[in-house]
Design an enzyme around this catalytic site. Structure first.
Site, PDB file in Angstrom:
ATOM      1  CB  THR A 167      42.437  42.856  39.865  1.00  0.00           C
ATOM      2  OG1 THR A 167      42.756  42.520  38.497  1.00  0.00           O
ATOM      3  CG2 THR A 167      41.466  41.827  40.429  1.00  0.00           C
ATOM      4  CD  GLU A 179      50.987  45.414  48.690  1.00  0.00           C
ATOM      5  OE1 GLU A 179      51.090  46.549  48.186  1.00  0.00           O
ATOM      6  OE2 GLU A 179      50.334  44.490  48.163  1.00  0.00           O
ATOM      7  N   GLY A 213      50.176  36.047  47.946  1.00  0.00           N
ATOM      8  CA  GLY A 213      49.422  37.091  47.263  1.00  0.00           C
ATOM      9  C   GLY A 213      48.203  37.487  48.074  1.00  0.00           C
ATOM     10  CB  SER A 214      47.626  37.259  51.695  1.00  0.00           C
ATOM     11  OG  SER A 214      48.754  37.957  52.222  1.00  0.00           O
ATOM     12  CE1 TYR A 251      37.620  36.445  42.642  1.00  0.00           C
ATOM     13  CE2 TYR A 251      39.078  36.913  40.799  1.00  0.00           C
ATOM     14  CZ  TYR A 251      37.805  36.776  41.305  1.00  0.00           C
ATOM     15  OH  TYR A 251      36.716  36.971  40.490  1.00  0.00           O
ATOM     16  CE1 TYR A 264      44.109  37.753  31.542  1.00  0.00           C
ATOM     17  CE2 TYR A 264      43.586  35.449  31.131  1.00  0.00           C
ATOM     18  CZ  TYR A 264      44.015  36.444  31.980  1.00  0.00           C
ATOM     19  OH  TYR A 264      44.372  36.140  33.258  1.00  0.00           O
ATOM     20  CB  ALA A 323      48.853  39.427  39.114  1.00  0.00           C
TER      21      ALA A 323
END
Length: 406
Positions: free
Chosen positions: A286, A84, A57-58, A62, A246, A148
């Site tokens: 985000t 992506e 998840g780079s 975060y 949440y 996510a």
């Protein structure tokens, strides 16, 4: 006369509606990465040995901030994974351009850190990534898991699970911050029906600890866990004002699963003197956050209370690395690294709650930091970033960084 523009070179504008923009700005995304790097202090001295990190998840949020912090402050080598979309009829996704800029930082610093554009949930991604790690580094010191996702296909069963953002038990009514087509902010009341048991279970399968555990298992089976290996999955608790949607909702069930997974993984990692943690980060803007009813309004009010004391994702990611590299990380009674104490302090929450109760159409811009929120949201796509000429044409069809060479 100016030379003709390449077919993929054009002026990119922030078209879209609400929190969904359909274009990303290459130069704006690159500039945002530069600004994140500028927040990172240089190391006092080069590391005796470059640690190897795998960041899943780079390309956003975060995960991106942790990658940049690791490269600049801690001299990491390793691999980052994002998922992506390249340019086509529209520009590439923002994470595509941010990854290109992050790769440039790695090369400048002499880091052997490469990036893969792949589905982190797939077994083929795990195999190919571990092949790369084994060939280049022979082991891994850190695994940061920051995923996510709206869906996950389990490669072993072929079943696709979809995550939902819903309360449990009863409907949830809240007020949400939204933006009109002209950019004006307003608050709208929304009601979300409760999730079914099946939808809750599916959300746990997507956002819980199962895939994180599979990554650690795969590393262990390949003998790639170095002594003292540490891994962290990023999490969030949030305010009582948003808990129904949440922490007490479907996503909270997934986060609870992450936390129980950390306990199980730590037991398994004892053989290499390792440990697994969840990191409870504070609020940040985000793309995932903007989809959760009530949270955009809450975060804009939180910023209204804190102003410039609101820590950036990079500030929090630097503290995460401080904890990961500490001899004994500072954890709470549940074994979680807590980066959210600034947000959940009693005075801050009391001030936000008072503003939440006082919001009216007339007081919205007084109580909530709307300009900041809008700028932060648009910057996720590379817009409203200082130092970028948005009237100038830019090349949109840029290649993903080559991962075959250091």
């Amino acid at each position: 006369m100016h030379p003709p523009l390449a077919q993929s070179e054009r002026v990119v504008s922030p078209t879209g509606r609400g929190y969904l923009l359909l274009e990303s700005h290459p130069a704006g995304c690159a500039r945002s990465v530069e600004l994140m790097r500028a927040e990172v202090p240089a190391p006092e001295k080069p590391p005796a040995r470059r640690p190897t990190a795998l960041v899943i998840g780079s390309s956003a949020g975060y995960g991106l901030a942790s990658t940049i912090a690791g490269l600049v402050r801690y001299g990491i080598d390793g691999v980052g994974i994002g998922f992506e979309r390249p340019a086509g009829h529209r520009s590439a996704t923002a994470g595509w351009y941010r990854t290109i800029a992050t790769r440039a930082i790695a090369r400048e610093l002499g880091s052997d850190f490469s990036f893969r554009n792949a589905d982190a949930f797939a077994d083929t991604t795990k195999t190919e990534t571990l092949d790369l790690l084994a060939e280049r580094f022979g082991g891994v010191d850190y695994l940061i898991y920051s995923v996510a996702a709206p869906r996950r296909t389990d490669p072993r069963s072929g079943t696709t699970y979809h995550s939902v953002l819903k309360p449990l038990g009863t409907p949830y009514t809240t007020r949400n911050l939204e933006f009109a087509d002209d950019g004006a902010a307003y608050v709208r009341e929304v009601t979300v029906d409760p999730a079914t048991a099946a939808a809750t279970a599916a959300t746990v399968r997507v956002m819980g600890g199962e895939d994180w555990s599979r990554w650690v298992t795969a590393l262990a089976e390949r003998g790639l866990l170095r002594d003292g290996f540490r891994t962290v999955a990023l999490s969030y608790i949030g305010s009582p004002l948003t808990s129904a949607i949440y922490r007490e909702g479907t996503i909270g069930a997934a986060k609870a699963d992450l936390e129980s997974t950390a306990v199980a993984l730590t037991e398994r990692l004892a053989a290499v003197g390792g440990a697994a943690y969840t990191s409870v980060n504070g609020a940040a803007i985000t793309q995932a956050l903007t989809a959760i009813p009530g949270i955009p309004l809450y975060v804009s009010l939180l910023r209204g209370v804190l102003g410039d004391r609101f820590p950036s994702p990079m500030e929090q990611s630097l503290e995460l690395w401080n904890q990961l590299t500490a001899h004994r990380p500072d954890v709470d009674e549940a074994g979680r690294v807590r980066l959210d104490r600034w947000e959940l302090s009693a005075p801050v929450q009391a001030a936000v709650a008072e503003r939440w109760r006082s919001i009216t159409p007339e007081t919205l811009t007084e109580l909530a930091d709307i300009p900041w929120f809008r700028t932060q949201f648009r910057s996720l796509y590379g817009f409203d970033v200082p130092g970028v000429d948005y009237a100038a044409p830019v090349e949109t069809d840029l290649p993903w960084p080559d991962s075959s060479t250091p």
